[in-house]
Every structure is written in structure tokens, then in C-alpha cells.
Design a protein around this motif. Structure first.
Motif, short mmCIF file in Angstrom:
data_model
loop_
_atom_site.label_atom_id
_atom_site.label_comp_id
_atom_site.label_asym_id
_atom_site.label_seq_id
_atom_site.Cartn_x
_atom_site.Cartn_y
_atom_site.Cartn_z
N VAL A 58 0.84 -1.20 0.00
CA VAL A 58 0.00 0.00 0.00
C VAL A 58 0.87 1.25 0.00
N GLY A 59 1.86 1.28 0.90
CA GLY A 59 2.74 2.44 0.96
C GLY A 59 3.53 2.64 -0.31
N PHE A 60 4.03 1.55 -0.88
CA PHE A 60 4.80 1.62 -2.12
C PHE A 60 3.92 2.14 -3.26
N LYS A 61 2.70 1.63 -3.33
CA LYS A 61 1.80 2.05 -4.41
C LYS A 61 1.47 3.54 -4.33
N ALA A 62 1.31 4.06 -3.10
CA ALA A 62 0.98 5.48 -2.94
C ALA A 62 2.05 6.36 -3.56
N VAL A 63 3.31 5.96 -3.45
CA VAL A 63 4.40 6.71 -4.07
C VAL A 63 4.40 6.49 -5.59
N THR A 64 4.23 5.24 -6.00
CA THR A 64 4.25 4.89 -7.43
C THR A 64 3.20 5.67 -8.21
N MET A 65 1.99 5.78 -7.67
CA MET A 65 0.91 6.50 -8.34
C MET A 65 1.33 7.91 -8.72
N ASN A 66 2.02 8.58 -7.82
CA ASN A 66 2.42 9.96 -8.05
C ASN A 66 3.65 10.06 -8.93
N VAL A 67 4.63 9.22 -8.71
CA VAL A 67 5.84 9.23 -9.52
C VAL A 67 5.51 8.92 -10.98
N SER A 68 4.54 8.03 -11.20
CA SER A 68 4.14 7.68 -12.56
C SER A 68 3.64 8.89 -13.33
N ASP A 69 2.89 9.76 -12.67
CA ASP A 69 2.39 10.97 -13.34
C ASP A 69 3.53 11.89 -13.74
N VAL A 70 4.54 11.99 -12.88
CA VAL A 70 5.71 12.81 -13.20
C VAL A 70 6.45 12.21 -14.40
N ALA A 71 6.60 10.88 -14.39
CA ALA A 71 7.28 10.20 -15.50
C ALA A 71 6.55 10.42 -16.82
N ALA A 72 5.22 10.43 -16.77
CA ALA A 72 4.43 10.61 -17.99
C ALA A 72 4.63 12.00 -18.60
#
Length: 312
Positions: A58-72
Motif C-alpha cells: 500500500v505504501g509503495f503504491k501510494a508513491v508509485t501512483m504519483n511518480v508515474s504521473d511525473v514520469a508521464a
């Protein structure tokens, strides 16, 4: 009101996102010769966390969700901020697991946590913010006729895994392991996004489903998009799960949300400059709408406050 209707309501009043119009994966402000990119994405346990997901995931996904938008947006992630909503009856061990997951994600993406806040809520909520920087922005509005439509990785495992779990469908252990890998341990395509910042014309991450994301690019770029089902990269485990579910694997692949793969458009002459594996699934043409094998498809996929029948 559906999520899309709520967004349209607020767009009437909020005209700009930094130096960009609203509507992309993130906002951006000019910072000298570069762009400072900022995004926020909220994880709510009730809607975003299957019971089989561990607190660390859960904690890892919360970061991934946001980092993915930056990567996009073609940006290099710089930092993470979050507000934590905590129900009074949550167990300390669960919260510690979430904290470990956030810590692991920060190490994985090589970013620092810059600020955090805590408050009492009725459900566990992690409202994250990610910052990034890039010299050239990728937006959803840059696609042009004649360009290729491409995608990283493979599609469908996140939704297939969710449906197998929710419906209690028995599948071979190897199939389940493959599906759950994408469902429970998604990773943002940071290296790919940074590389695309120099060559792609438009990009978006797949958080709500391929079909829905392609419709966003089509509408914001003022173009039509044609894709071919044989070209969509679908993992073998999705075909296996589809048989047990009694569903079409193509339908699963184009509706699967929270894949965190990148969909991007690319001028044909730039293909040789892309230094990672990807699939060409179609092309950009004049017109409007999204077409699969010559037939128009609706923007199916996940939408908050909607029925989302395929996900049930």
C-alpha cells in the motif's frame, strides 16, 4: 455525479495549471530553462486497496501512483510529499507497514520525502504529491497525424488479477503469481518517461485503462487514434485468466487500470532514438475518436463514482 463530470465542473472555474492548461498528468511551472513538474494523487483504502495487498505494498503504491504521473510528463522525479488520513481503529502494525512501503519506494525511485501531515479520517487515505524537473514537457495534446501510437510493457494483468481475486476464480498458481505481480507491485516507468521527454510528442500513464487514456490524447490533441488488437502487448497469463473468467482478453487489456505503463505517440523518424523496449499498437490519423480494428470504442476503464461493471 461521475468523476469526469466533477472534473468538468471544476474546470469551469480553474483555468490554468501553473504555466499549462489543466488536463495533463501533472502541472508545470517554468523554472529557468527547465520545467518544475508537480502532481498529486490520492490513495483510499476502500477503493484502491484489495484485501490481499500488504501494508508495505500500500505504501509503495501510494508513491508509485504519483511518480508515474511525473514520469508521464517526461520529468525526473525529485521529491515526494504526502498527507496521511488515519482512522482511529487502525492497528499500529498496519501503519508501520505502510511507512516501510513508502520508505522502500523512496529508495527505489531515488527521491526524498519533503513534507508530510497527519489527520483523523474515516478510512486510510494517503494523499501524495510528487515533484519533478525536465527541459522538455510531454503533454497529452501533442499527438499529430502520421505518428505511431506506442506503449511500454504489457497490459491486462492488473485487471485480470483483480477479477480473479474478486470473483474467487481458481487459476493455476503460476498464472495467479504473474497477475498479482502487476496488481500488487506496480512500478512507475521513470527511466522510460525521462527518455521519451526528448523524442515523443505526447504521453500519458495508464491509470484508468488504455481505452480511456487514448480518448484523452485524442480529445486533447484533436486527432483520431487507430489501434490494432494483434499489436496490443498482452501477457500470456491474461489469456489464461480470461478463459477461466469467460471474458475476452482484449477487453481486459484495454480496460485494465493502474497498469502504470506509458502510452505515447512518436514520429516514425524518432523510433531509432528510443533505447528501451516498447510496442507499436497503432497510429494517429486525422479526425476524432478511438478505433480498435476499425471500430469505434468508448472510453472504458476505471472511473470513480461510476458503475465500472467490468471491474465487479
Amino acid at each position: 455525479m461521475r468523476e469526469s463530470e466533477i472534473i468538468e465542473l471544476f474546470l469551469k472555474h480553474l483555468k490554468k495549471q501553473g504555466d499549462l492548461p489543466l488536463g495533463d498528468d501533472a502541472g508545470a511551472i517554468r523554472f529557468g530553462d527547465e520545467w518544475l513538474v508537480a502532481t498529486n494523487d490520492m490513495l483510499v483504502r476502500k477503493t484502491d486497496v484489495p484485501d490481499i495487498m500488504t501494508p508495505e505494498q500500500v505504501g509503495f503504491k501510494a508513491v508509485t501512483m504519483n511518480v508515474s504521473d511525473v514520469a508521464a510528463m517526461g520529468a525526473k522525479p525529485l521529491g515526494f510529499l504526502f498527507s496521511l488520513g488515519v482512522p482511529g481503529d487502525i492497528e499500529e502494525n498496519y501503519l508501520e507497514g505502510v511507512a516501510r512501503g513508502i520508505e522502500r519506494a523512496l529508495e527505489f525511485y531515488d527521491i526524498a520525502v519533503l513534507s508530510a501531515d497527519t489527520n483523523e479520517t474515516d478510512d486510510l487515505i494517503i494523499d501524495g504529491i510528487a515533484l519533478g524537473i525536465t527541459r522538455r514537457l510531454l503533454t497529452r495534446s501533442g499527438a499529430r497525424p502520421g505518428e505511431l501510437v506506442c506503449v511500454t510493457g504489457d497490459l491486462g494483468r492488473a485487471l485480470a488479477g483483480l477479477l480473479v481475486w474478486k470473483r474467487g476464480v481458481e487459476v493455476p498458481e503460476g498464472t495467479r503469481k504473474s497477475l498479482y505481480e502487476k496488481l500488487l507491485n506496480p512500478r512507475a516507468r521513470v527511466r522510460e518517461g525521462m527518455a521519451l521527454g526528448g523524442v515523443a510528442s505526447a504521453a500519458i500513464d495508464i491509470s484508468d485503462g488504455l481505452a480511456r487514456e487514448l480518448h484523452l490524447i485524442s480529445r486533447m490533441s484533436g486527432v483520431a487514434i487507430e489501434i490494432r488488437s494483434p499489436s496490443i502487448p498482452i501477457h500470456g497469463s491474461v489469456f489464461e485468466a480470461a478463459e477461466f473468467l469467460g471474458m475476452n482478453p482484449i477487453e481486459i487489456a484495454i480496460a485494465s487500470g493502474e497498469e502504470f505503463e506509458l502510452v505515447f505517440t512518436l514520429p516514425p523518424e524518432e523510433v531509432s532514438r528510443v533505447d528501451f523496449e516498447f510496442s507499436v499498437i497503432g497510429r494517429v490519423v486525422e479526425g476524432s475518436g478511438v478505433y480498435l480494428d476499425g471500430r469505434p470504442i468508448r472510453p472504458r476503464g476505471w472511473e470513480h463514482l461510476a458503475s465500472n461493471e467490468i471491474f465487479k
